[in-house]
Motif scaffolding. Structure first.
Motif, PDB file in Angstrom:
ATOM      1  N   VAL A 176       9.649  -8.997  -0.439  1.00 50.72           N
ATOM      2  CA  VAL A 176       8.290  -9.506  -0.244  1.00 50.72           C
ATOM      3  C   VAL A 176       7.313  -8.338  -0.253  1.00 50.72           C
ATOM      4  CG1 VAL A 176       8.379  -9.435   2.284  1.00 50.72           C
ATOM      5  CG2 VAL A 176       6.809 -11.020   1.159  1.00 50.72           C
ATOM      6  N   LEU A 177       6.154  -8.590  -0.806  1.00 53.86           N
ATOM      7  CA  LEU A 177       5.040  -7.654  -0.782  1.00 53.86           C
ATOM      8  C   LEU A 177       4.074  -8.113   0.298  1.00 53.86           C
ATOM      9  CD1 LEU A 177       3.629  -5.265  -2.403  1.00 53.86           C
ATOM     10  CD2 LEU A 177       2.350  -7.079  -3.531  1.00 53.86           C
ATOM     11  N   ALA A 178       3.853  -7.282   1.302  1.00 50.99           N
ATOM     12  CA  ALA A 178       2.936  -7.636   2.382  1.00 50.99           C
ATOM     13  C   ALA A 178       1.494  -7.399   1.947  1.00 50.99           C
ATOM     14  CB  ALA A 178       3.260  -6.834   3.629  1.00 50.99           C
ATOM     15  N   GLY A 179       0.567  -7.993   2.678  1.00 52.15           N
ATOM     16  CA  GLY A 179      -0.839  -7.766   2.400  1.00 52.15           C
ATOM     17  C   GLY A 179      -1.668  -9.023   2.478  1.00 52.15           C
ATOM     18  N   ASP A 180      -2.956  -8.845   2.234  1.00 51.66           N
ATOM     19  CA  ASP A 180      -3.921  -9.932   2.317  1.00 51.66           C
ATOM     20  C   ASP A 180      -4.341 -10.313   0.898  1.00 51.66           C
ATOM     21  OD1 ASP A 180      -6.069 -11.614   2.700  1.00 51.66           O
ATOM     22  OD2 ASP A 180      -7.102 -10.296   4.125  1.00 51.66           O
ATOM     23  N   PRO A 193      -1.318   0.318   1.533  1.00 50.32           N
ATOM     24  CA  PRO A 193      -1.687   0.200   2.943  1.00 50.32           C
ATOM     25  C   PRO A 193      -0.991  -0.928   3.677  1.00 50.32           C
ATOM     26  CG  PRO A 193      -3.391  -0.761   1.590  1.00 50.32           C
ATOM     27  CD  PRO A 193      -2.396  -0.160   0.646  1.00 50.32           C
ATOM     28  N   TYR A 194      -0.331  -1.835   2.935  1.00 49.43           N
ATOM     29  CA  TYR A 194       0.250  -3.028   3.553  1.00 49.43           C
ATOM     30  C   TYR A 194       1.763  -2.991   3.674  1.00 49.43           C
ATOM     31  CZ  TYR A 194      -4.316  -5.254   2.721  1.00 49.43           C
ATOM     32  OH  TYR A 194      -5.642  -5.583   2.714  1.00 49.43           O
ATOM     33  N   GLY A 195       2.447  -2.211   2.832  1.00 49.45           N
ATOM     34  CA  GLY A 195       3.894  -2.131   2.891  1.00 49.45           C
ATOM     35  C   GLY A 195       4.598  -3.298   2.226  1.00 49.45           C
ATOM     36  N   GLY A 209       2.408   3.451   2.607  1.00 45.96           N
ATOM     37  CA  GLY A 209       2.489   4.753   1.970  1.00 45.96           C
ATOM     38  C   GLY A 209       1.113   5.262   1.625  1.00 45.96           C
ATOM     39  N   SER A 210       0.975   6.566   1.584  1.00 47.47           N
ATOM     40  CA  SER A 210      -0.336   7.180   1.434  1.00 47.47           C
ATOM     41  C   SER A 210      -0.860   7.147   0.016  1.00 47.47           C
ATOM     42  CB  SER A 210      -0.286   8.631   1.908  1.00 47.47           C
ATOM     43  OG  SER A 210       0.629   9.369   1.111  1.00 47.47           O
ATOM     44  N   GLY A 211      -0.006   6.968  -0.979  1.00 48.98           N
ATOM     45  CA  GLY A 211      -0.472   7.030  -2.348  1.00 48.98           C
ATOM     46  C   GLY A 211      -0.830   8.431  -2.759  1.00 48.98           C
ATOM     47  N   THR A 221      -0.643 -19.014   6.986  1.00 50.82           N
ATOM     48  CA  THR A 221       0.493 -19.253   7.882  1.00 50.82           C
ATOM     49  C   THR A 221       1.395 -18.040   8.025  1.00 50.82           C
ATOM     50  OG1 THR A 221       1.997 -20.041   6.145  1.00 50.82           O
ATOM     51  CG2 THR A 221       0.517 -21.659   7.158  1.00 50.82           C
ATOM     52  N   ASN A 222       1.213 -17.041   7.142  1.00 49.46           N
ATOM     53  CA  ASN A 222       2.163 -15.921   7.171  1.00 49.46           C
ATOM     54  C   ASN A 222       1.598 -14.599   6.688  1.00 49.46           C
ATOM     55  OD1 ASN A 222       2.009 -16.312   4.391  1.00 49.46           O
ATOM     56  ND2 ASN A 222       4.027 -17.278   4.243  1.00 49.46           N
ATOM     57  N   VAL A 223       0.288 -14.491   6.490  1.00 53.91           N
ATOM     58  CA  VAL A 223      -0.269 -13.232   6.028  1.00 53.91           C
ATOM     59  C   VAL A 223       0.031 -12.140   7.058  1.00 53.91           C
ATOM     60  CG1 VAL A 223      -2.561 -13.700   7.016  1.00 53.91           C
ATOM     61  CG2 VAL A 223      -2.320 -12.102   5.104  1.00 53.91           C
ATOM     62  N   PHE A 224       0.505 -11.004   6.587  1.00 55.11           N
ATOM     63  CA  PHE A 224       0.856  -9.913   7.490  1.00 55.11           C
ATOM     64  C   PHE A 224       0.809  -8.596   6.727  1.00 55.11           C
ATOM     65  CE2 PHE A 224       4.925 -10.754   5.482  1.00 55.11           C
ATOM     66  CZ  PHE A 224       5.579  -9.533   5.437  1.00 55.11           C
ATOM     67  N   GLY A 225       0.806  -7.510   7.474  1.00 57.75           N
ATOM     68  CA  GLY A 225       0.841  -6.183   6.880  1.00 57.75           C
ATOM     69  C   GLY A 225       1.679  -5.242   7.701  1.00 57.75           C
ATOM     70  N   SER A 226       2.073  -4.136   7.096  1.00 58.60           N
ATOM     71  CA  SER A 226       2.842  -3.079   7.747  1.00 58.60           C
ATOM     72  C   SER A 226       4.102  -3.590   8.445  1.00 58.60           C
ATOM     73  CB  SER A 226       1.970  -2.304   8.743  1.00 58.60           C
ATOM     74  OG  SER A 226       0.935  -1.624   8.060  1.00 58.60           O
TER      75      SER A 226
END
Length: 648
Positions: free
Chosen positions: A501-505, A476-478, A462-464, A517-522
């Motif tokens: 789950v909250l995605a992101g780094d 930015p990660y969804g 989402g753009s915020g 092992t599972n970091v992801f985004g969008s």
């Protein structure tokens, strides 16, 4: 690297909201719910969920644990039985040890073996493309032919083709737009229906009378409250075609649902006096369109010359894969939005269809059929033509409500400018605005857990914008939201929701509970297999992929992950080639063959560059790696070397 706030990408048109309503955002709802929970729990949030970093100025909710379902043998067995693969930035497809891959139907494959061959310089004509697998594979489903073991060895694979990359589609690119180029681009859209079979240890396309292409020019029917004869659908030519076929669904009676997403991008005009109506503006319609410029060579796509043609798009389209002569049918009772998908489940004998409207600030919808679908079919009526369309509102306390979009109810009256139910469906977004739905961070795929009927939805990012949007501003990660309908009855009008789950780094957002092992985004695509594994597919924008300035340098190329929804464990199963999105999965009935779609490898990326007619391989040369070829979207077959169940 020191933690920094990721810069949200600004180039993806899906990330620009066209929602001017004052409806509360999901982020505002999350914030209030967090405050309420903190008070109830003495200022703490359960560790089973997630926290959002304070520096992002956001709040979130802890995911409540659910009861672990019994395994097939009566006990709870671990769902994830493979070692996760590492993040990759290479131009290749990576799967776990013990698995093997086969590229089955890349763009340009003839839908019958006897059809026109693929030309690696992209010189196939429009007529040839109409007999070949389309471009940019997205949603798909496997329909078995036969029972038992035979049904897992032979079937109809139905594949969406979302859009085209005109730099790769034409030998000379798209600097000049011609009628032939428009015709070829239209032919590369739509849906491919191919018969496939497993022979001699591999899969191949079979000669079949059922094989066909549905393109942007295939004759179609309309059903439900908005008929083809409706004044808003009367245009210069017959009703034809389906475009921007993103995600999909399938019905209990064996048909395929393809969904028209960013259909506004294909229409434009050079008429300086043309201006969008409020309804057109609400759907993001503009004179420039999405840059395809088809209107320069074909008046069908000219907003000023043929203004009603655009109203024929934005629908869920039903296709019977077993009847090659049957027209695709646009089921208008499901509403007109930018449908990301249409996930159908059954409750109390009635069909329930969930769909997300994939644009920042838009909504989640649900259609509930009238009465038993088998009775409807026996009476010669489509279960998708008769029912009620709802839109979701998420309340502060973790509850939610489905708001009916029915003419004459609430604000949707003649006095308020709503003519009839057809008008409500043609202007679905405005109707949802009027009833007070909750704005979301790009709601995309929806999946229903076969074990307990919980519903999951990916919110890609989402753009915020001025109001808080979902848990983070920007986001930015969804993330993935889930809900349970009252009494686990999917026809219910109330539900309880939470965040899965909250995605992101975590290097950029320490509150993210993911690791190497599972970091992801969008997160984008979403699907359950029959054992209850949740498959998560990602769509990191090519403007962000692999870039530290976007907070995506540690996430690498797009990927496919698998989650145990009961324990919350997530493992990375696959990584894709450069510039590609992983868009869809489908299984054979025995779950021993997995089909995966890889979309737009080699597309323009900030990190790797951009293809051109002179160098179409600038970013990727997957899957052919032909020094004189070009990258191609493709369906990939994945099997275990020991012949076992995928993911187990």
């Amino acid at each position: 690297m020191s933690a920094q706030r990721p810069v949200f990408p600004e180039v993806d048109p899906d990330e620009v909201s066209s929602n001017p309503s004052g409806n509360r955002t999901f982020g505002e709802v999350v914030e209030r719910r967090m405050s309420r929970r903190a008070a109830l729990k003495g200022g703490t949030v359960a560790a089973a969920g997630f926290l959002v970093a304070a520096q992002l100025g956001s709040t979130a909710v802890a995911a409540e644990p659910t009861r672990a379902p019994a395994g097939r043998g009566g006990g709870r067995h671990p769902l994830l039985g493979f070692d996760p693969v590492s993040v990759s930035r290479d131009d290749t497809l990576v799967v776990p040890e013990g698995y093997q891959t086969q590229v089955l139907i890349p763009w340009g494959t003839p839908i019958r073996p006897s059809g026109p061959r693929w030309s690696k310089d992209a010189s196939n004509s429009a007529a040839e493309q109409a007999q070949q697998v389309g471009m940019n594979h997205d949603g798909m489903h496997f329909f078995p032919l036969g029972n038992g073991r035979e049904g897992s060895r032979r079937g109809m694979l139905v594949v969406n083709h979302e859009y085209v990359d005109q730099q790769l589609l034409f030998p000379d690119g798209d600097e000049e737009m011609t009628t032939e180029k428009v015709d070829k681009a239209v032919a590369a859209h739509g849906v491919s229906v191919v018969e496939i079979e497993r022979r001699d240890g591999g899969w191949r396309v079979a000669e079949s009378r059922r094989a066909r292409r549905i393109t942007g020019d295939t004759p179609v029917d309309f059903s439900g409250p908005v008929r083809a004869s409706h004044p808003s659908l009367r245009a210069a030519d017959r009703p034809a075609g389906t475009l921007n076929n993103c995600s999909n669904g399938y019905t209990p009676w064996g048909t395929y649902l393809t969904c028209e997403e960013n259909w506004n991008n294909y229409f434009g005009t050079e008429d300086a006096d043309w201006e969008p109506t409020p309804s057109q503006a609400r759907y993001g319609v503009s004179s420039a369109g999405g840059g395809y410029r088809w209107h320069e060579a074909d008046s069908r796509f000219d907003l000023a010359a043929n203004p009603n043609e655009i109203n024929r798009f934005g629908w869920v389209v039903e296709i019977d894969p077993m009847k090659p002569d049957a027209k695709p049918v646009k089921r208008t009772a499901l509403g007109r939005v930018k449908h990301e998908g249409c996930t159908v489940t059954e409750s109390r004998g009635r069909v329930v269809a969930y769909t997300g409207d994939d644009q920042d600030g838009d909504y989640i919808y649900k259609f509930v059929g009238d009465g038993n679908w088998r009775v409807q079919r026996a009476l010669g009526r489509s279960p998708l033509d008769h029912g009620t369309l709802y839109v979701a509102r998420f309340e502060d306390d973790g509850n939610g409500e489905w708001l009916p979009l029915v003419h004459g109810r609430g604000p949707l009256t003649r006095q308020n400018g709503w003519a009839d139910q057809a008008d409500v469906l043609l202007r679905t977004r405005e109707a949802a605005d009027a009833v007070g739905a909750t704005r979301m961070d790009r709601p995309e795929w929806i999946a229903v857990n076969p074990r307990n009927q919980d519903v999951y939805c990916t919110l890609t990012n989402g753009s915020g914008w001025n109001n808080a949007v979902n848990p983070r501003k920007p986001n930015p990660y969804g993330h993935i939201v889930r809900w349970t309908e009252k009494r686990r009855d999917n026809t219910s009008t109330t539900f309880e929701w939470d965040i899965f789950v909250l995605a992101g780094d975590p290097e950029y957002d320490p509150a993210v509970e993911l690791d190497e092992t599972n970091v992801f985004g969008s997160p984008d695509g979403l699907a359950f297999d029959e054992d209850g594994r949740l498959w998560i597919l990602t769509d990191v924008s090519n403007s962000s992929q692999n870039l530290p300035s976007r907070g995506y340098d540690n996430i690498g190329n797009n990927q496919l992950l698998v989650a145990d929804p009961d324990t919350g464990e997530i493992r990375r199963f696959l990584t894709g080639p450069r510039g590609a999105e992983i868009t869809s999965v489908a299984f054979t009935p025995d779950q021993k063959t997995l089909f995966v779609n890889v979309q737009h490898p080699g597309e323009a990326t900030t990190a790797w560059g951009a293809p051109s007619p002179e160098n179409p391989r600038a970013v990727s040369n997957w899957p052919d790696f032909d020094p004189e070829g070009r990258p191609r979207s493709a369906t990939v077959v994945i099997t275990r070397t020991d012949g076992g169940v995928i993911g187990a």
